[in-house]
Scaffold this motif. Structure first.
Motif, PDB file in Angstrom:
ATOM      1  N   LEU A 166       0.864  -1.182   0.000  1.00 53.93           N
ATOM      2  CA  LEU A 166       0.000   0.000   0.000  1.00 53.93           C
ATOM      3  C   LEU A 166       0.897   1.227   0.000  1.00 53.93           C
ATOM      4  O   LEU A 166       1.755   1.393   0.875  1.00 53.93           O
ATOM      5  CB  LEU A 166      -0.909   0.006   1.227  1.00 53.93           C
ATOM      6  N   ILE A 167       0.717   2.093  -1.004  1.00 52.80           N
ATOM      7  CA  ILE A 167       1.609   3.236  -1.215  1.00 52.80           C
ATOM      8  C   ILE A 167       0.796   4.520  -1.261  1.00 52.80           C
ATOM      9  O   ILE A 167      -0.292   4.557  -1.848  1.00 52.80           O
ATOM     10  CB  ILE A 167       2.381   3.073  -2.545  1.00 52.80           C
ATOM     11  N   GLU A 168       1.337   5.563  -0.644  1.00 55.21           N
ATOM     12  CA  GLU A 168       0.767   6.901  -0.818  1.00 55.21           C
ATOM     13  C   GLU A 168       1.601   7.642  -1.855  1.00 55.21           C
ATOM     14  O   GLU A 168       2.795   7.853  -1.669  1.00 55.21           O
ATOM     15  CB  GLU A 168       0.756   7.686   0.478  1.00 55.21           C
ATOM     16  N   VAL A 208       1.907  -5.344 -10.900  1.00 55.44           N
ATOM     17  CA  VAL A 208       0.591  -4.801 -11.267  1.00 55.44           C
ATOM     18  C   VAL A 208       0.262  -3.691 -10.281  1.00 55.44           C
ATOM     19  O   VAL A 208       0.570  -3.788  -9.091  1.00 55.44           O
ATOM     20  CB  VAL A 208      -0.508  -5.889 -11.231  1.00 55.44           C
ATOM     21  N   LEU A 209      -0.358  -2.626 -10.776  1.00 51.13           N
ATOM     22  CA  LEU A 209      -0.728  -1.492  -9.937  1.00 51.13           C
ATOM     23  C   LEU A 209      -2.241  -1.378  -9.872  1.00 51.13           C
ATOM     24  O   LEU A 209      -2.931  -1.478 -10.885  1.00 51.13           O
ATOM     25  CB  LEU A 209      -0.142  -0.200 -10.513  1.00 51.13           C
ATOM     26  N   GLY A 210      -2.752  -1.215  -8.659  1.00 48.01           N
ATOM     27  CA  GLY A 210      -4.188  -1.005  -8.486  1.00 48.01           C
ATOM     28  C   GLY A 210      -4.439   0.149  -7.547  1.00 48.01           C
ATOM     29  O   GLY A 210      -3.530   0.623  -6.856  1.00 48.01           O
ATOM     30  N   LEU A 247      -7.033  -2.285 -12.613  1.00 54.07           N
ATOM     31  CA  LEU A 247      -5.685  -2.840 -12.509  1.00 54.07           C
ATOM     32  C   LEU A 247      -4.842  -2.433 -13.712  1.00 54.07           C
ATOM     33  O   LEU A 247      -5.284  -2.497 -14.849  1.00 54.07           O
ATOM     34  CB  LEU A 247      -5.745  -4.359 -12.400  1.00 54.07           C
ATOM     35  N   ARG A 248      -3.603  -2.051 -13.438  1.00 58.49           N
ATOM     36  CA  ARG A 248      -2.718  -1.563 -14.494  1.00 58.49           C
ATOM     37  C   ARG A 248      -1.445  -2.412 -14.519  1.00 58.49           C
ATOM     38  O   ARG A 248      -0.626  -2.347 -13.600  1.00 58.49           O
ATOM     39  CB  ARG A 248      -2.360  -0.098 -14.238  1.00 58.49           C
ATOM     40  N   LYS A 283      -2.081  11.270  -7.817  1.00 60.27           N
ATOM     41  CA  LYS A 283      -1.962  11.426  -6.371  1.00 60.27           C
ATOM     42  C   LYS A 283      -3.008  10.572  -5.672  1.00 60.27           C
ATOM     43  O   LYS A 283      -4.141  10.462  -6.114  1.00 60.27           O
ATOM     44  CB  LYS A 283      -2.137  12.898  -6.010  1.00 60.27           C
ATOM     45  N   GLY A 284      -2.626   9.968  -4.563  1.00 58.15           N
ATOM     46  CA  GLY A 284      -3.566   9.156  -3.799  1.00 58.15           C
ATOM     47  C   GLY A 284      -2.956   7.837  -3.378  1.00 58.15           C
ATOM     48  O   GLY A 284      -1.748   7.604  -3.520  1.00 58.15           O
ATOM     49  N   LYS A 285      -3.793   6.941  -2.865  1.00 59.99           N
ATOM     50  CA  LYS A 285      -3.333   5.632  -2.408  1.00 59.99           C
ATOM     51  C   LYS A 285      -3.419   4.619  -3.545  1.00 59.99           C
ATOM     52  O   LYS A 285      -4.430   4.549  -4.252  1.00 59.99           O
ATOM     53  CB  LYS A 285      -4.203   5.156  -1.234  1.00 59.99           C
ATOM     54  N   VAL A 286      -2.347   3.825  -3.712  1.00 60.67           N
ATOM     55  CA  VAL A 286      -2.332   2.758  -4.708  1.00 60.67           C
ATOM     56  C   VAL A 286      -1.802   1.485  -4.057  1.00 60.67           C
ATOM     57  O   VAL A 286      -1.152   1.528  -3.005  1.00 60.67           O
ATOM     58  CB  VAL A 286      -1.469   3.111  -5.941  1.00 60.67           C
ATOM     59  N   LYS A 287      -2.069   0.363  -4.721  1.00 56.85           N
ATOM     60  CA  LYS A 287      -1.534  -0.928  -4.285  1.00 56.85           C
ATOM     61  C   LYS A 287      -0.622  -1.474  -5.380  1.00 56.85           C
ATOM     62  O   LYS A 287      -1.038  -1.595  -6.524  1.00 56.85           O
ATOM     63  CB  LYS A 287      -2.663  -1.907  -3.992  1.00 56.85           C
TER      64      LYS A 287
END
Length: 1017
Positions: free
Chosen positions: A40-42, A64-66, A75-76, A101-105
Motif C-alpha cells: 500500500l503506497i501513498e 501490477v498497480l491497483g 488494474l494496471r 496522487k492518492g493511495k495505490v496498491k
C-alpha cells in the motif's frame, strides 16, 4: 507531474509505502525462494513511474498497480522495468502512464536463490542428526541495505511501514518472523506436473486477492532493460521487449529482469588496537570476544552485485507437503528490521511479566538440535533484563513475543531484528561446565545489547544512516554497561568500559582516516564502513561522558523523553539533545556538537605554573603531527580535576575547558597531588611532564592511593598511547608501569598487559636480545602474580580473581616463562594421549592450545585440528582457530594457509584465521603474501560481504615499516577499493604509526631496558 527519480542517494519522497503484505515460499530442498508483495503506497503527487530497491539474487517476475479503492478493471499491468544494478534500483512504468496522487496498491512477484552469502535471505548449513550429511535452513540478515535482496522494497530506514508476513514452507519445519504466528493452514502438494504448465501453476499455495489474482500469477513482464554496470564488470547489454500475455481487462507481461547490485551488511568494526593489541596474553574469550557481537559488533558489508558462493544442495529428504503460516501485523518498522526464518529448529522457552502492563510476554531461543542444549544463558538473560528495560525507559515492550535464533552462519556478531533477534553461535551458546567467564560475559553482553535495540533503533529509528550511532552507541552504553552493571555488579563494567570501548574508540579515532560520529553517508559503500568503533564505542564514550556530567538518572530521564517523543518514528541526533536538555536544564546540543560532528578528539597538555595548571587542547593523532588545518576544533571538555585534600580525593565536576588554552588556579601545583580526568570518563588524553608522570606512578603504586581503579587504568593507557604517538618518551611509560608491581586489580593488569603486548608487536623485527628483554620485563611483572594465584580455578573465585589468574598466566606463557610452559605441557599431554581435557581450565583453553602448538609439532597440531572439526562449544572452536595459526613450523603454517580457503572454514570464520596468522611473528609477512596471492579468490568469495574490510585490514596491519606501507599502497593502486577504502586507509595509518614510533624510540627503549638490567651484556 512530479519527477519520481531518486533525490541524491535517496528514493523519491513522492512515493511512500504504508503497508507490506508479504508471502515468502522457502524451498529448502532446492535452496530457492519466491515471493509476492502487495504494498500500500501513498503517492503524494503525480508521478510517471515508481522506483524502489531490488538487488541480486532477487529476480522480478511481474508487477501490477491497483487503486486502494480497488476495482478489477482499474488494474494496471507493468509495461517496463528498468534495472540499475549499481544503485540496486528498479523503475517500473505501468499501462495508462501517469500515476495520480492518492493511495495505490503495488503487487510484485519474484524468485531467488538461497545462497551462502549471509546477506538478504540466505542458507545456513548444519549437520543432520540421524542420516548424516548437511542440512540447511533459511534466515534473513537485512541491515543495513540487504532487505532488497529478499523482497522488492523501499529500503530506507525512514520509510517505515507495517507488515503482514506469511511464510509458505514445508511441513515439519518451523517458520519464524517478527511477530507471533496467528494461523497455520495445510496446503498440501505444490509440485507442478508437466512441462507445459501455466506460470500460475508454479505459484500453488500463494493466496490470491483482488490484485494478486490468477492473471497476476500467470503473467510475467517481458519488457525490461538494464542500465549501467556493476563495479568491476562490463556494461550490461540493454534489452527491451514488448509486453505480452493473457489479459483479463488488462495487459499482462513477462519480465525476467536480472537484478544485480550492491547490498551492505553490518560492520563488526574493531579498531587496530583490538585485534593487534589483545592477541596474546589474554583470556580465551578476550581475543574472540572482542571480534564478535559488537561492532564487528557488527562489521561489518556490502554487496556490490555480490556473487556469493551458492549453498550446496541439501542431503535432507523433504516431502512435497506444505503449510501457510501467517504472522500478526507489526507496528511501523524499517525494512532492515524485518526478519523471517524457516528450518528444523528446536527451542527453549520462558517468559516475563511486564511491570508496566501486567501482560505475560513469551520468550524463546531457537537453534538447531546440535546447539539447543547451550542456549539457556541467553534465554535467562532475556528474562532478567526485559522488565528492567521497561522500567528504565518507562515504555512497555510493544510486540507479543521476543525470540532469539542462534545461527550457524552469520556475518555480523548479532542482529536486533524486532521480535526475532539473530546471532552467531559464539555469542549465544554457553555451557556452564565447559565455557569460561569470558564466554559468559559475551553471551550476556551481546544479548543485552540486542535487547536494548528493541527500544533504541526499533521503536525509535535513526532517520538516515549518518545517525547510525543513535542506535549503536546507545545499545553499547545501555546494553553493555548500564544494564550489566545493574545485574552483574561484580563485573565492574563501568571500569572495564575503559579498556573494552574507550581504548578501542580512541585507537581508531586517532588515525587521520577516522571519521566523525555523525558521518555523511552518500552511498552504500560508505554506509557499510561506519559500523565500527567510532559509531559504537566512541559514540558510547561521549554519551557516558555526558551521563557523568549531568548524572545518570537525569541522562536516562532525557532518553525516556526522547523515545516517547518519537515512538514508532524516526529521529536525528538533535532530537536526543532536546530530550536530555529538557531533563537536565543544560544546553546539551552546544556541548556535544563538536564531539559528534568533528573527527578526532583532544589531548590536553598540562603545564605547572605559579598560577596553577596551564592547559592547552589540540587534536590528538597517532603520529603526533596534526597540521594547522587538522587542529582547528575546540572541544568543550569536562576536566574532572582530582586533587588530594587531607588524604582524600576531591573532584571538581564543574570546570570545562572551552578554549584553546586556560589556566586553572591550583595553589602549589608542583607539590600538589592532582590528576585530570578523574575516573577516566572524559574522551581525551592527558599529557603530563615526565616529572609529573613519575609522581603519578608513585601515587598509583601506593597501597592506599587516592587514585581509584579507573584512574590507574587511565594513567597506564594514556602513558603508553602518548608514548607510541610521539607526545612523550616510551621510557617514561615503562617507568610508570614498573612502579605498579603491587597492583591487585585485574583491570589495571589488563591495561599493562595490552600496553606491553603493543610494544612487543611493534618491536617484532628488532634484534633478539631486545625482544627477549621485552619478554623478560613482561615475565618479571606477571610471573609473581601468576605464582601467587596458581593454576587452580575454585568455585568460589570472584570474577576479578578468575580474570587476573587468566591474564597473568597466559601473559607469562606468551612471553616464554619456562615454569608456565612446562605446566601447560603437562596438562595438554593428558589431552593428547588420553583425550582428557580435565586439566585444561576453560579460561586458559585458548592460551594452552596456542602455546602447545607453538612449542609442539605435528601431533599437537593434529589434535587441535580434531578439536576444530568436532568442537564441544564455540569457545573450543575459537581456541582451535587461534592455535592452528600459532605454530612456528613452516610446513604446519603451510597447512594452515591451505586450510584457510578450504571448504572446512566457514566464511564467517576466515577473519579469525587472518587475525591469528597476522599476529604470529613467524607468519606476519606470509599472511600479507598469502592475501596478495589469493586476492582475486578472496575478493570474489567475499564480494559484497562486510568481512572484506576486516580481511584487507588484517592482512597487513601487523607490519610496521614505511617500506611495508608503500608496498601495500602499490599493491592496491590499481584495485577498486571502494568497498573497503576506510579499513584500508586505517590499517595503513596504523602501520605508519608503528613505523614512526620505532624511528623515534628504538634507542630510548633499548637504553631503558639496559639501565633496568633486562638487557645483559
Amino acid at each position: 507531474m512530479a519527477d519520481d527519480s531518486p533525490v541524491g542517494n535517496r528514493l523519491s519522497p513522492s512515493v511512500v509505502p504504508e503497508h507490506y503484505d508479504l508471502t515468502i515460499k522457502t524451498d529448502l530442498a532446492n535452496l530457492t525462494f519466491s515471493g509476492t508483495a502487495l504494498i500500500l503506497i501513498e503517492v503524494k503527487e503525480p508521478v510517471k513511474e515508481i522506483t524502489l530497491n531490488v538487488a541480486k539474487p532477487l529476480k522480478l517476475k511481474n508487477a501490477v498497480l491497483g487503486t486502494a479503492a480497488l476495482k478489477t478493471e482499474s488494474l494496471r499491468p507493468c509495461t517496463s522495468i528498468t534495472l540499475t544494478p549499481s544503485l540496486e534500483r528498479a523503475t517500473l512504468t505501468f499501462a495508462g502512464g501517469e500515476i495520480t496522487k492518492g493511495k495505490v496498491k503495488l503487487a510484485l512477484k519474484w524468485s531467488g536463490k538461497l545462497e551462502s552469502s549471509m546477506m538478504g535471505y540466505y542458507a545456513s548449513a548444519y549437520p543432520l542428526k540421524d542420516e548424516g550429511g548437511t542440512g540447511y535452513y533459511g534466515l534473513t540478515q537485512f541491515e543495513p541495505t540487504q532487505a532488497r535482496r529478499a523482497f522488492p522494497c523501499f529500503d530506507e530506514p525512514s520509510l517505515k511501514s507495517t507488515y503482514n508476513v506469511t511464510l509458505l514452507s514445508r511441513t515439519n519445519t518451523v517458520s519464524l518472523s517478527n511477530t507471533n504466528s496467528t494461523s497455520t493452514v495445510k496446503v498440501g502438494s505444490t509440485d507442478v506436473q508437466g512441462t507445459k504448465a501455466k506460470e500460475s501453476e508454479k505459484w500453488k499455495g500463494f493466496e490470491r486477492d483482488d490484485v494478486r489474482d490468477e492473471a497476476f500469477f500467470d503473467g510475467v513482464v517481458q519488457s525490461f532493460k538494464t542500465v549501467g554496470k556493476e563495479k568491476g564488470e562490463e556494461d550490461t547489454e540493454q534489452i527491451e521487449g514488448k509486453t505480452e500475455g493473457k489479459t483479463e481487462g488488462k495487459t499482462e507481461g513477462k519480465t525476467e529482469g536480472k537484478t544485480e547490485g550492491k547490498t551492505e551488511g553490518k560492520t563488526e568494526g574493531k579498531t587496530e588496537g583490538k585485534t593487534e593489541g589483545k592477541t596474546e596474553g589474554k583470556t580465551e574469550g578476550k581475543t574472540e570476544g572482542k571480534t564478535e557481537g559488537k561492532t564487528e559488533g557488527k562489521t561489518e558489508g556490502k554487496t556490490e552485485g555480490a556473487t556469493s558462493t551458492p549453498a550446496k544442495k541439501s542431503t535432507q529428504a523433504f516431502p512435497d507437503d506444505w503449510e501457510l503460516v501467517k504472522f500478526a501485523m507489526t507496528p511501523k518498522v524499517s525494512t532492515y528490521l524485518i526478519a523471517w526464518a524457516n528450518g528444523e529448529f528446536e527451542y527453549q522457552e520462558s517468559s516475563y511479566v511486564s511491570p508496566l502492563t501486567g501482560q505475560t510476554i513469551p520468550l524463546r531461543v531457537y537453534a538447531t538440535y546440535d546447539h539447543i542444549a547451550q542456549v539457556g544463558l541467553a534465554l535467562e538473560t532475556k528474562r532478567r533484563i526485559m522488565p528492567i528495560y521497561e522500567k528504565m525507559f518507562d515504555i512497555a515492550y510493544p510486540l507479543p513475543k521476543l525470540d532469539t535464533l542462534v545461527a550457524s552462519d552469520f556475518d555480523a556478531g548479532a542482529m536486533e531484528n524486532w521480535g526475532l533477534i539473530t546471532g552467531r553461535t559464539s555469542v549465544y551458546l554457553y555451557d556452564p561446565k565447559k565455557s569460561g567467564i569470558a564466554s559468559k560475559k559475551r553471551v550476556i553482553g551481546v544479548q543485552s545489547h540486542e535487547v536494548a535495540h528493541q527500544w533504541f533503533g526499533n521503536i525509535v529509528t535513526m532517520d538516515w544512516w549518518d545517525a547510525l550511532w543513535l542506535n549503536e552507541a546507545f545499545a553499547t552504553l545501555i546494553g553493555e554497561v548500564i544494564m550489566i552493571d545493574e545485574i552483574e555488579k561484580s563485573w565492574k563494567v563501568q571500569s572495564s568500559f575503559i579498556s573494552e570501548h574507550l581504548a578501542q574508540a580512541l585507537s581508531l579515532d586517532s588515525l587521520r582516516s577516522s571519521h566523525p560520529i555523525e558521518m555523511p553517508c552518500p552511498d552504500e559503500d560508505t554506509i557499510q564502513q561506519i559500523f565500527d568503533a567510532v559509531s559504537y564505542s566512541k559514540g558510547a564514550s561521549v554519551l557516558k561522558m555526558l551521563a557523568n556530567m549531568v548524572g545518570q538518572d537525569t541522562f536516562l530521564k532525557g532518553v525516556s523523553l526522547y523515545l516517547k517523543d518519537h515512538l514508532y518514528g524516526n529521529a536525528k541526533t538533535v532530537d536526543l539533545w532536546v530530550g536530555i536538555s529538557e531533563s537536565s536544564g543544560r544546553d546539551v546540543a552546544s556541548f556535544m556538537k563538536n564531539w559528534t560532528q568533528k573527527i578526532g578528539f583532544p589531548v590536553i597538555t598540562v603545564e605547572e605554573t605559579e598560577e596553577g595548571l596551564k592547559l592547552t587542547q589540540n587534536r590528538f593523532l597517532s603520529t603526533g603531527d596534526p597540521t594547522p588545518e587538522e587542529d582547528e576544533t575546540i572541544w568543550q571538555i569536562p576536566l574532572e580535576i582530582l586533587t588530594e585534600v587531607d588524604g582524600k580525593a576531591v573532584v571538581d565536576h564543574d570546570t570545562l575547558l572551552t578554549s584553546r588554552e586556560a589556566t586553572i588556579p591550583i595553589k602549589n601545583a608542583k607539590t600538589t597531588n592532582y590528576k585530570l580526568n578523574a575516573s577516566t570518563c572524559g574522551v581525551y588524553r592527558t599529557l603530563y611532564s615526565e616529572e609529573r608522570l613519575a609522581k603519578l606512578g608513585d601515587e598509583a603504586g601506593r597501597a592506599a592511593s587516592v587514585f581509584e581503579l579507573t584512574d590507574r587504568m587511565g594513567l597506564v593507557q594514556d602513558a603508553f598511547v602518548l608514548a607510541s604517538s610521539g607526545y612523550a618518551k616510551t621510557s617514561g611509560a615503562l617507568t610508570l608501569i614498573s612502579k605498579l608491581g603491587g597492583e591487585t586489580e585485574n583491570l589495571v593488569w589488563d591495561e599493562i598487559s595490552s600496553a606491553l603486548l603493543k610494544l612487543a608487536n611493534a618491536w617484532w623485527e628488532q634484534p633478539e636480545p631486545v625482544k627477549e628483554a621485552i619478554n623478560k620485563l613482561r615475565r618479571t611483572l606477571f610471573g609473581p602474580v601468576a605464582d601467587r594465584l596458581g593454576f587452580e580455578y575454585k568455585d568460589d573465585d570472584d570474577v576479578d580473581t578468575i580474570e587476573l589468574r587468566t591474564t597473568s598466566i597466559s601473559t607469562a606463557a606468551s612471553c616464554g616463562d619456562e615454569v608456565t610452559l612446562k605446566e601447560y605441557k603437562r596438562r595438554f599431554d593428558l589431552l593428547l594421549t588420553k583425550d582428557d581435557d580435565s586439566l585444561i581450565p576453560s579460561d586458559l583453553r585458548s592460551s594452552i592450545f596456542s602455546q602447545s602448538v607453538k612449542y609442539g609439532g605435528e601431533k599437537e597440531y593434529n589434535k587441535i585440528l580434531d578439536i576444530y572439526r568436532n568442537p564441544a562449544t564455540p569457545s573450543h572452536k575459537q581456541a582451535a582457530m587461534s592455535a592452528l595459526c600459532a605454530t612456528r613450523e613452516p610446513e604446519l603454517l603451510k597447512r594452515t594457509f591451505k586450510f584457510v580457503l578450504s571448504d572446512e572454514v566457514k566464511n564467517q570464520d576466515l577473519s579469525a584465521f587472518f587475525n591469528g596468522l597476522a599476529s604470529n611473528p613467524v607468519s606476519k609477512r606470509d599472511m600479507w603474501k598469502f592475501f596478495q596471492d589469493n586476492y582475486v579468490e578472496i575478493t570474489k568469495r567475499f564480494k559484497g560481504n562486510f568481512s572484506i574490510g576486516s580481511l584487507v585490514r588484517l592482512s597487513f596491519q601487523g607490519l610496521s615499516s614505511e617500506k611495508d606501507a608503500k608496498e601495500v599502497e602499490a599493491f592496491f593502486k590499481d584495485k577498486d577499493t571502494s568497498a573497503y577504502s576506510k579499513p584500508l586507509s586505517q590499517a595503513l595509518d596504523s602501520v605508519r604509526s608503528k613505523a614512526s614510533w620505532l624511528s623515534r624510540d628504538v634507542d630510548d627503549v633499548y637504553q631503558w631496558l639496559k639501565e633496568n638490567k633486562y638487557i645483559v651484556q
